[in-house]
Design an enzyme around this catalytic site. Sequence first.
Site, PDB file in Angstrom:
ATOM      1  CG  ASP A  29      46.184  42.071  43.889  1.00 49.48           C
ATOM      2  OD1 ASP A  29      44.948  41.985  43.746  1.00 49.48           O
ATOM      3  OD2 ASP A  29      46.937  42.484  42.981  1.00 49.48           O
ATOM      4  CB  SER A  30      43.466  38.408  42.690  1.00 50.47           C
ATOM      5  OG  SER A  30      43.836  39.415  41.773  1.00 50.47           O
ATOM      6  CB  CYS A  92      42.575  43.142  45.039  1.00 52.65           C
ATOM      7  SG  CYS A  92      41.587  42.324  43.765  1.00 52.65           S
ATOM      8  CD  GLU A 171      49.873  39.465  35.123  1.00 55.75           C
ATOM      9  OE1 GLU A 171      49.804  38.491  34.336  1.00 55.75           O
ATOM     10  OE2 GLU A 171      49.255  39.530  36.203  1.00 55.75           O
ATOM     11  CB  CYS A 203      43.765  47.828  37.403  1.00 55.41           C
ATOM     12  SG  CYS A 203      44.594  46.206  37.378  1.00 55.41           S
ATOM     13  CG  HIS A 205      48.300  44.331  36.796  1.00 56.53           C
ATOM     14  ND1 HIS A 205      47.529  43.851  37.836  1.00 56.53           N
ATOM     15  CD2 HIS A 205      48.997  43.260  36.326  1.00 56.53           C
ATOM     16  CE1 HIS A 205      47.750  42.552  37.984  1.00 56.53           C
ATOM     17  NE2 HIS A 205      48.633  42.168  37.078  1.00 56.53           N
TER      18      HIS A 205
END
Length: 288
Positions: A29-30, A92, A171, A203, A205
């Site tokens: 992933d990024s 991602c 995050e 996403c 996240h």
Amino acid sequence: MVAPPHASSASAQQPPSRLDREAPLGVFDSGLGGLTVVRALRARCPSEDIIYLGDTARVPYGTRSGETVVRYALGCARMLLGRGVKAIVVACNTVSAVALEMMRVELDLPVLGVIVPGARAGVAAARGGAVGVLGTTGTISSGAYPRAVASLSTRAEVIGQAAPLLVSLAEEGWLEGEVPRLVSRRYLEPVIRAGAKCVVLGCTHYPLLQGVIEAEAADLAGAPVPVVDSARATAEDVANFLEERDQGSRRTRRGSLELLVTDLPKSFTAVAERFLGEPLGDVRQVDL
């Protein structure tokens, strides 16, 4: 424990035999959001060894040009290929949206993304109705989810909504309370008002905020709204892929996890453990 930086090249190790079922899965992933996919994979395919690469030095990918994303993605994939993986899971949405086909052309091994599994689960959950998608600005503007849904159903409409602040909340660990509730509601309101019958978390996240998103979607709709975790959908897709090709590990022990990153920010451990859902082992910093 964090290992010191270590340079590595894709030519350092040879790719595994196509019949090497015990070779690891490569996931990248990024940044660290893709650890939610690793978490789902370790639950669904517990005997598989996994090597995870987070390109934390160049995150985020969502604001980059398509050409840059392809170049970064190929660099990450080739590093994993050099470490002997049997397949690559692109954890991602941005890379899955713009670089997946190029990767499949350039790399001599299977490459699986997160968008088609999420779209498939969304179509099933919507039961013929509209599919809502929350994602980064890059993912939503790419049109990847509408294309994926259209390939699965000619009836289902896609209602996309960019939700960039959800990344920061995940995050920072702001997973409960008024701030995530209000932010989620702001993004969900146009999706639910437009008639979405499910919401796909587009996403990696966003699964950390699934509880808040489910509650706000239900409140807006006046009834429960299915919320699709694309990380779990991807893990199911990978498990089916390995089973169909008889490439799943047959070991009886729990699979190992190797973590690679291109930079080690100060908050790395806390954020990574939040996404992974378990304590970290050794983490190695690498150069691409």
